[in-house]
Design a protein around this motif. Structure first.
Motif, PDB file in Angstrom:
ATOM      1  N   GLY A  77       3.510   4.979 -35.127  1.00 28.09           N
ATOM      2  CA  GLY A  77       3.424   3.518 -35.256  1.00 28.09           C
ATOM      3  C   GLY A  77       2.004   3.045 -35.494  1.00 28.09           C
ATOM      4  N   LEU A  78       1.869   2.157 -36.476  1.00 27.01           N
ATOM      5  CA  LEU A  78       0.568   1.529 -36.733  1.00 27.01           C
ATOM      6  C   LEU A  78       0.658   0.071 -36.277  1.00 27.01           C
ATOM      7  CD1 LEU A  78      -2.258   1.783 -38.279  1.00 27.01           C
ATOM      8  CD2 LEU A  78      -1.076   0.642 -40.147  1.00 27.01           C
ATOM      9  N   PHE A  79      -0.306  -0.373 -35.498  1.00 19.50           N
ATOM     10  CA  PHE A  79      -0.287  -1.760 -35.011  1.00 19.50           C
ATOM     11  C   PHE A  79      -1.286  -2.537 -35.855  1.00 19.50           C
ATOM     12  CE2 PHE A  79       1.781   0.873 -32.087  1.00 19.50           C
ATOM     13  CZ  PHE A  79       2.847   0.106 -31.657  1.00 19.50           C
ATOM     14  N   CYS A  80      -0.727  -3.373 -36.733  1.00 20.27           N
ATOM     15  CA  CYS A  80      -1.575  -3.910 -37.806  1.00 20.27           C
ATOM     16  C   CYS A  80      -2.449  -5.062 -37.335  1.00 20.27           C
ATOM     17  CB  CYS A  80      -0.718  -4.349 -38.972  1.00 20.27           C
ATOM     18  SG  CYS A  80       0.367  -5.721 -38.568  1.00 20.27           S
ATOM     19  N   ALA A 118      -4.128   1.794 -44.469  1.00 23.35           N
ATOM     20  CA  ALA A 118      -4.024   2.524 -43.194  1.00 23.35           C
ATOM     21  C   ALA A 118      -2.629   3.113 -43.009  1.00 23.35           C
ATOM     22  CB  ALA A 118      -4.360   1.584 -42.039  1.00 23.35           C
ATOM     23  N   ALA A 119      -1.587   2.365 -43.388  1.00 17.70           N
ATOM     24  CA  ALA A 119      -0.215   2.868 -43.218  1.00 17.70           C
ATOM     25  C   ALA A 119      -0.010   4.145 -44.029  1.00 17.70           C
ATOM     26  CB  ALA A 119       0.786   1.802 -43.628  1.00 17.70           C
ATOM     27  N   ASP A 149       5.279   5.608 -39.703  1.00 15.15           N
ATOM     28  CA  ASP A 149       6.730   5.421 -39.888  1.00 15.15           C
ATOM     29  C   ASP A 149       7.092   3.950 -39.804  1.00 15.15           C
ATOM     30  OD1 ASP A 149       7.342   8.172 -40.062  1.00 15.15           O
ATOM     31  OD2 ASP A 149       7.118   8.339 -37.881  1.00 15.15           O
ATOM     32  N   PHE A 150       6.268   3.192 -39.098  1.00 16.46           N
ATOM     33  CA  PHE A 150       6.496   1.755 -39.037  1.00 16.46           C
ATOM     34  C   PHE A 150       5.177   1.042 -38.712  1.00 16.46           C
ATOM     35  CE2 PHE A 150       6.908   3.095 -34.648  1.00 16.46           C
ATOM     36  CZ  PHE A 150       6.392   2.044 -33.892  1.00 16.46           C
ATOM     37  N   GLY A 184       8.382  -0.129 -48.864  1.00 17.72           N
ATOM     38  CA  GLY A 184       9.146   0.889 -48.131  1.00 17.72           C
ATOM     39  C   GLY A 184       8.597   1.193 -46.748  1.00 17.72           C
ATOM     40  N   ILE A 185       7.709   0.313 -46.238  1.00 13.71           N
ATOM     41  CA  ILE A 185       7.145   0.544 -44.893  1.00 13.71           C
ATOM     42  C   ILE A 185       7.853  -0.398 -43.919  1.00 13.71           C
ATOM     43  CG2 ILE A 185       5.044   0.533 -43.484  1.00 13.71           C
ATOM     44  CD1 ILE A 185       3.476   0.676 -46.221  1.00 13.71           C
ATOM     45  N   PRO A 186       8.662   0.110 -42.986  1.00 13.95           N
ATOM     46  CA  PRO A 186       9.342  -0.771 -42.035  1.00 13.95           C
ATOM     47  C   PRO A 186       8.316  -1.591 -41.231  1.00 13.95           C
ATOM     48  CG  PRO A 186      10.276   1.429 -41.953  1.00 13.95           C
ATOM     49  CD  PRO A 186       9.036   1.520 -42.796  1.00 13.95           C
ATOM     50  N   ALA A 187       8.538  -2.899 -41.169  1.00 16.89           N
ATOM     51  CA  ALA A 187       7.551  -3.768 -40.502  1.00 16.89           C
ATOM     52  C   ALA A 187       8.239  -4.666 -39.487  1.00 16.89           C
ATOM     53  CB  ALA A 187       6.816  -4.616 -41.542  1.00 16.89           C
TER      54      ALA A 187
END
Ligand code: SF4
Length: 467
Positions: free
Chosen positions: A303-306, A396-397, A403-404, A431-434
Motif C-alpha cells: 500500500g502506498l499512502f499518497c 511512486a505507485a 497494489d493500491f 489501473g491503480i486501485p485508489a
C-alpha cells in the motif's frame, strides 16, 4: 479545558512518558512484561517500537532527547522557534535554536496520551481560531496557546503550497502570543531559474531574521558541518527507498514514520543519522533473506499512502498494517526530493542537492530543500500540473509496485479535498486501485479507527487485493 488537563504541561507530559519509554528496554524481559501491563493506553506504541529492535529504541531515545531539548531550552539559554514540518531544521540548529515542530508534537500527543489531543484541539477554537483548520497544528498549538507548553521566542514557518490553514495557524499563533513571525514563501513554479532565484532571496531574508532574533551571526563552518551530516542522512534515506522497491519490501512499515519524524525534529543531528543507519542495516538484512519487513516476514499486499498517515491513539495504524501483512510503502511525508532519490531519477531538476563549498551553495541547498518539502512541492497548484501531486503519486505507485493507493487527510485540508476525487479517478484509469478515506488523521472523533479499518478491509476484499 478540564482542570486535570491543565495540571501538567503538555510538552512535559510527552517528555516524561517518552523518557521512561526510552529506558524500558534496559531491564530484563520479565521487567519489560510487567511494565507493559502498566501502560495500557500506549502499550501498542511502546511494544511495536521495542519489538522493532535497536532502531525502535533509538527512535524513543531520539524523541526523549528532542522533547528534553524543547522543555529545557530556556534554562540552557537557547531560543525556541515554533515551526512547521516543512522547515528544514539544519538552519535552526546552525543558530543553536530549538525547533518546536507543531505537527510532530501533535502526533506524539495522539500516540501516547490517554485522551489524545481532543481538548487541546478544541481549546484553539475557544480562543478564536477556526475549527475548519488543519488538526495537525491545532493539537499541540492548543497547549501552546493555553500556556501549557514552553513559550516560543519566535515563529518560522514554510508555506506548504497553497495550504492556507497551515499558514493561518502560525499567523494566528504569532498574533495571539505576540511573538515575531517569519514565513517562507512559494512561487507557483518549482524548477525554473526565476523560482530558484526567488527561493534563494527568500532564504537570505530568513537568515537575516534569525540573526536579528538570536543576536548571532551565521557561522559558515557550523552550518557546513550540519549540512554534511544532512547529506549523509539523505544518502541513507535514498538507499532505504531503493530497498523498499524490492518485492517483498524489506523495511518495516513503521520506518516511514521514523524517517520523516526524525527528519522533522532532528534533521542534521548525529542522533538521526544513527537511527537511519540502524534502519538501513535491518532492511539490508531482510532483503538478503528475501523476507518482508512485517513481523511474519510475509507480504500480502503493498500500500502506498499518497498523502499522510493516520496517527490514531496508540499507533494502531502501523500495527494494523503489520498484523495484516500489508507493506506500508511510504507516504508523501516520506518524499523529500533529494536529487539521488529513486523517484527523482529522470526528473533531476525537481530534486535538490546539498553543496557545502560556499555560503551561497549552502543557502541554495537549503532553499532547494525547503521548497521541495512534502506538501510544499506537491500541493502548490493544480494537482495535475507538472511536478505536482498526480505526477508524484503515479511515479511512486509504479516505482514501488503498489497494489493500491490510499488517501488520508485532515478535515481542514481543503486544498486536497478539492482534488482528491480527481486524483483517485486518474489513478483508477491507469489501473491503480485508489481508496479515499474520510478520516481525520489527528482526530478520531471525525471517524473512528474501527470504521477506517472496516473500509480498508472492504476495499481490499472487493478489489481482490492480496488474494
Ligand atoms: S495536511 Fe493539508 S491542511 Fe494540513 S498542513 Fe498539510 S496541506 Fe495543510
Amino acid at each position: 479545558m478540564k482542570q486535570e488537563t491543565t495540571e501538567y504541561n503538555y510538552d512535559w507530559m510527552l517528555w516524561s512518558i517518552l523518557e521512561n519509554a526510552a529506558g524500558s528496554d534496559d531491564g530484563t524481559a520479565k521487567e519489560y512484561r510487567a511494565l507493559i501491563s502498566l501502560v495500557p493506553h500506549f502499550r501498542e506504541v511502546l511494544d511495536a517500537l521495542v519489538r522493532c529492535g535497536r532502531e525502535g529504541v533509538l527512535l524513543l531515545k531520539l524523541l526523549a532527547r528532542y522533547l528534553r531539548q524543547c522543555i529545557e531550552a530556556k534554562e540552557r539559554g537557547k531560543r525556541i522557534a515554533l515551526t512547521s514540518f516543512c522547515v528544514a531544521t539544519p538552519i535552526l540548529y546552525a543558530f543553536d535554536v530549538v525547533p518546536m515542530c507543531l505537527e510532530a508534537l501533535t502526533v506524539l500527543g495522539t500516540f501516547v496520551l490517554r485522551r489524545g489531543t481532543a481538548e487541546y484541539l478544541d481549546y484553539c477554537c475557544e480562543v478564536g481560531f477556526t475549527e475548519t483548520s488543519c488538526s495537525a497544528q491545532r493539537g499541540a498549538l492548543g497547549a501552546v496557546l493555553a500556556g501549557l507548553a514552553v513559550r516560543p521566542d519566535f515563529i518560522v514557518c514554510d508555506s506548504p503550497g497553497i495550504c492556507d490553514t497551515n499558514a493561518n495557524s502560525f499567523a494566528f499563533a504569532g498574533a495571539y502570543l505576540d511573538v515575531p513571525f517569519f514565513q517562507l514563501n512559494y512561487p507557483p513554479t518549482l524548477a525554473d531559474e526565476r523560482a530558484n532565484a526567488y527561493h534563494h532571496r527568500d532564504f537570505r531574508h530568513l537568515i537575516s531574521f534569525l540573526e536579528e532574533q538570536t543576536g548571532r551571526t551565521l557561522q559558515e563552518t557550523v552550518l557546513s558541518d550540519i549540512l554534511q551530516e544532512t547529506r549523509i542522512q539523505d544518502e541513507i534515506s535514498c538507499e532505504l527507498m531503493e530497498l523498499q522497491r524490492l518485492v517483498p519490501a524489506p523495511a518495516p512499515g513503521i520506518y516511514d514514520l521514523m524517517l520523516y519524524g526524525g527528519k522533522f525534529m532532528m534533521g542534521g543531528t548525529p542522533e538521526y543519522t544513527e537511527l537511519l543507519r540502524s534502519m538501513v542495516k535491518r532492511a539490508r538484512e531482510n532483503a538478503k533473506r528475501g523476507i518482508a519487513g512485517t513481523t511474519t516476514g510475509r507480504e500480502r499486499a503493498r500500500g502506498l499512502f499518497c498523502y499522510i498517515d493516520h496517527y490514531t491513539t496508540d499507533m494502531r495504524f502501523w500495527s494494523w498494517l503489520n498484523d495484516h501483512d500489508i507493506t506500508h510503502l511510504g507516504s508523501m511525508l516520506f518524499t523529500f526530493w533529494q536529487e539521488d532519490a529513486c523517484y527523482a531519477r529522470g526528473r533531476e531538476e525537481e530534486g535538490y542537492r546539498i553543496e557545502t563549498g560556499t555560503l551561497d551553495d549552502m543557502i541554495g541547498s537549503l532553499a532547494g530543500q525547503m521548497s521541495r518539502m512534502p506538501m510544499v512541492k506537491q500541493i502548490r497548484g493544480p494537482y495535475d500540473a507538472p511536478h505536482m501531486w498526480l505526477d508524484d503519486t503515479i511515479c511512486a505507485a509504479r516505482l514501488f509496485k503498489a497494489d493500491f493507493v490510499a488517501y488520508i487527510g485532515t478535515m481542514g485540508c481543503r486544498n486536497t479535498w478539492g482534488m482528491v476525487k480527481l486524483l483517485a479517478r486518474d489513478l483508477e484509469r491507469l489501473g491503480i486501485p485508489a481508496l479515499v478515506l474520510y478520516a481525520d488523521a489527528f482526530d478520531d472523533r471525525i471517524q473512528s479507527w474501527e470504521a477506517i479499518t472496516d473500509r480498508i478491509e472492504e476495499f481490499i476484499h472487493l478489489r481482490r487485493i492480496g488474494v
